[in-house]
Design a protein around this motif. Structure first.
Motif, PDB file in Angstrom:
ATOM      1  N   LEU A 215       0.846  -1.181   0.006  1.00 45.91           N
ATOM      2  CA  LEU A 215       0.076  -0.211   0.091  1.00 45.91           C
ATOM      3  C   LEU A 215       0.889   1.227  -0.142  1.00 45.91           C
ATOM      4  CD1 LEU A 215      -1.382  -2.154   2.222  1.00 45.91           C
ATOM      5  CD2 LEU A 215      -3.173  -0.522   2.348  1.00 45.91           C
TER       6      LEU A 215
ATOM      7  N   ILE B  83      -7.577   3.003   2.917  1.00 45.80           N
ATOM      8  CA  ILE B  83      -6.960   1.665   2.677  1.00 45.80           C
ATOM      9  C   ILE B  83      -7.050   1.180   1.191  1.00 45.80           C
ATOM     10  CG2 ILE B  83      -7.145  -0.845   2.907  1.00 45.80           C
ATOM     11  CD1 ILE B  83      -7.448  -0.357   5.999  1.00 45.80           C
TER      12      ILE B  83
ATOM     13  N   PHE C  87      -8.166  -3.491  10.423  1.00 43.21           N
ATOM     14  CA  PHE C  87      -8.101  -2.267   9.613  1.00 43.21           C
ATOM     15  C   PHE C  87      -7.646  -0.972   9.997  1.00 43.21           C
ATOM     16  CE2 PHE C  87     -10.964  -5.081   7.075  1.00 43.21           C
ATOM     17  CZ  PHE C  87     -10.569  -4.823   5.765  1.00 43.21           C
TER      18      PHE C  87
ATOM     19  N   ILE D 296      -3.817  -1.008  10.196  1.00 40.35           N
ATOM     20  CA  ILE D 296      -3.201  -0.899   8.718  1.00 40.35           C
ATOM     21  C   ILE D 296      -3.408   0.712   8.197  1.00 40.35           C
ATOM     22  CG2 ILE D 296      -3.692  -1.251   6.089  1.00 40.35           C
ATOM     23  CD1 ILE D 296      -4.328  -4.295   7.286  1.00 40.35           C
ATOM     24  N   ALA D 297      -4.695   0.968   8.623  1.00 42.32           N
ATOM     25  CA  ALA D 297      -4.734   2.410   8.215  1.00 42.32           C
ATOM     26  C   ALA D 297      -3.742   3.566   8.703  1.00 42.32           C
ATOM     27  CB  ALA D 297      -6.096   3.106   8.313  1.00 42.32           C
TER      28      ALA D 297
END
Length: 112
Positions: free
Chosen positions: A23, A63, A91, A94-95
């Protein structure tokens, strides 16, 4: 061989549906987020993220933009249907990691 993130370019790695993906909030991804969040600058975007008031939909957008910036062609709807370890907390983590890699200390709150 799996995807490899380059932290010097602001990239991170995360597992989605058991597949390791890169990402990155590229300039294009950041422009996408400015439009999605109706802010007029990168500073406005960083301030919005550092507020600590992120909704589930915000996590999907962040994301999703990061996945697309990393070369993964997923729609936000596809991102919303993905599974990650620890569910919502995963989540959010990760963000937060992606925002930290992009903005440094300006957007480090992990709580949605």
């Amino acid at each position: 061989m799996g995807a490899r993130a380059n932290r010097h370019r602001g990239e991170i790695e995360a597992d989605f549906d058991g597949i390791r993906r890169v990402l990155c909030l590229t300039l294009g991804a950041l422009a996408e987020l400015e439009t999605a969040f109706a802010v007029d600058s990168l500073t406005g975007l960083a301030e919005r993220f550092s507020s600590g008031r992120l909704k589930a939909d915000d996590l999907i957008r962040i994301i999703g933009a990061g996945l697309r910036g990393g070369g993964n062609l997923f729609s936000d709807e596809e991102v919303a249907a993905m599974a990650v370890a620890d569910g919502l907390a995963g989540f959010a983590r990760i963000a937060a990691e992606l925002l930290q890699a992009t903005f440094g200390g300006a957007a480090q709150n992990e709580n949605p």
